[in-house]
Design a protein around this motif. Sequence first.
Motif, PDB file in Angstrom:
ATOM      1  N   GLN A  56       0.828  -1.204   0.000  1.00 26.02           N
ATOM      2  CA  GLN A  56       0.000   0.000   0.000  1.00 26.02           C
ATOM      3  C   GLN A  56       0.863   1.255   0.000  1.00 26.02           C
ATOM      4  O   GLN A  56       2.043   1.209   0.318  1.00 26.02           O
ATOM      5  CB  GLN A  56      -0.946   0.017   1.198  1.00 26.02           C
ATOM      6  N   TRP A  57       0.202   2.371  -0.354  1.00 24.86           N
ATOM      7  CA  TRP A  57       0.821   3.694  -0.243  1.00 24.86           C
ATOM      8  C   TRP A  57       0.698   4.134   1.203  1.00 24.86           C
ATOM      9  O   TRP A  57      -0.350   4.024   1.811  1.00 24.86           O
ATOM     10  CB  TRP A  57       0.116   4.690  -1.160  1.00 24.86           C
ATOM     11  N   GLU A  58       1.782   4.617   1.765  1.00 33.67           N
ATOM     12  CA  GLU A  58       1.783   5.074   3.157  1.00 33.67           C
ATOM     13  C   GLU A  58       2.139   6.555   3.180  1.00 33.67           C
ATOM     14  O   GLU A  58       3.302   6.924   2.987  1.00 33.67           O
ATOM     15  CB  GLU A  58       2.786   4.263   3.970  1.00 33.67           C
ATOM     16  N   SER A  75       5.632   8.712   2.792  1.00 33.78           N
ATOM     17  CA  SER A  75       5.707   9.317   1.452  1.00 33.78           C
ATOM     18  C   SER A  75       6.153   8.313   0.406  1.00 33.78           C
ATOM     19  O   SER A  75       6.968   8.609  -0.467  1.00 33.78           O
ATOM     20  CB  SER A  75       6.650  10.524   1.444  1.00 33.78           C
ATOM     21  N   GLY A  76       5.638   7.107   0.519  1.00 35.56           N
ATOM     22  CA  GLY A  76       6.004   6.076  -0.443  1.00 35.56           C
ATOM     23  C   GLY A  76       5.223   4.798  -0.219  1.00 35.56           C
ATOM     24  O   GLY A  76       4.439   4.674   0.732  1.00 35.56           O
ATOM     25  N   HIS A  77       5.459   3.853  -1.108  1.00 35.75           N
ATOM     26  CA  HIS A  77       4.835   2.548  -0.974  1.00 35.75           C
ATOM     27  C   HIS A  77       5.563   1.730   0.083  1.00 35.75           C
ATOM     28  O   HIS A  77       6.781   1.848   0.241  1.00 35.75           O
ATOM     29  CB  HIS A  77       4.874   1.801  -2.316  1.00 35.75           C
ATOM     30  N   ASN A  97      11.538   1.516  -2.405  1.00 31.94           N
ATOM     31  CA  ASN A  97      11.932   2.617  -3.276  1.00 31.94           C
ATOM     32  C   ASN A  97      10.942   2.695  -4.443  1.00 31.94           C
ATOM     33  O   ASN A  97      10.052   1.848  -4.583  1.00 31.94           O
ATOM     34  CB  ASN A  97      13.392   2.485  -3.728  1.00 31.94           C
ATOM     35  N   GLU A  98      11.081   3.699  -5.269  1.00 30.62           N
ATOM     36  CA  GLU A  98      10.122   3.941  -6.347  1.00 30.62           C
ATOM     37  C   GLU A  98      10.032   2.772  -7.327  1.00 30.62           C
ATOM     38  O   GLU A  98       8.940   2.375  -7.735  1.00 30.62           O
ATOM     39  CB  GLU A  98      10.504   5.224  -7.086  1.00 30.62           C
ATOM     40  N   SER A  99      11.171   2.197  -7.690  1.00 34.89           N
ATOM     41  CA  SER A  99      11.173   1.076  -8.629  1.00 34.89           C
ATOM     42  C   SER A  99      10.480  -0.142  -8.044  1.00 34.89           C
ATOM     43  O   SER A  99       9.669  -0.788  -8.711  1.00 34.89           O
ATOM     44  CB  SER A  99      12.607   0.701  -9.019  1.00 34.89           C
ATOM     45  N   ALA A 100      10.796  -0.461  -6.795  1.00 32.95           N
ATOM     46  CA  ALA A 100      10.168  -1.609  -6.138  1.00 32.95           C
ATOM     47  C   ALA A 100       8.663  -1.395  -6.027  1.00 32.95           C
ATOM     48  O   ALA A 100       7.870  -2.316  -6.254  1.00 32.95           O
ATOM     49  CB  ALA A 100      10.779  -1.829  -4.759  1.00 32.95           C
ATOM     50  N   GLY A 101       8.256  -0.174  -5.697  1.00 32.71           N
ATOM     51  CA  GLY A 101       6.842   0.141  -5.603  1.00 32.71           C
ATOM     52  C   GLY A 101       6.128  -0.018  -6.938  1.00 32.71           C
ATOM     53  O   GLY A 101       5.000  -0.514  -6.989  1.00 32.71           O
TER      54      GLY A 101
END
Length: 97
Positions: free
Chosen positions: A24-26, A30-32, A44-48
Amino acid sequence: MANLAENAIKTTDIPRFRRGFRFQWEPAQSGHVLLYPEGMVKLNESAGAILGEIDGQRCVQDIVAELEAAFPQTGALEADVIEFLDHARQQHWIELS
């Protein structure tokens, strides 16, 4: 080496989150994140982006195609996605069918 090949992720495999894991987004992070009974992993952004495509229905090939459409400037992503999914499997976040 045969054992490694037998365990290799194939593009026809269907990843799904293991029981007890929730993606989920948390906002506070400020990230997944990936939540599980013992804690949380901030992604991180790529993993999300990769984990966000897992729905338990689509195979790795479909996930790669979706990501390549969303991020066309990055080029071929198959090897990177498979490498990350293998890491996620080793961490026991996902399982494959």
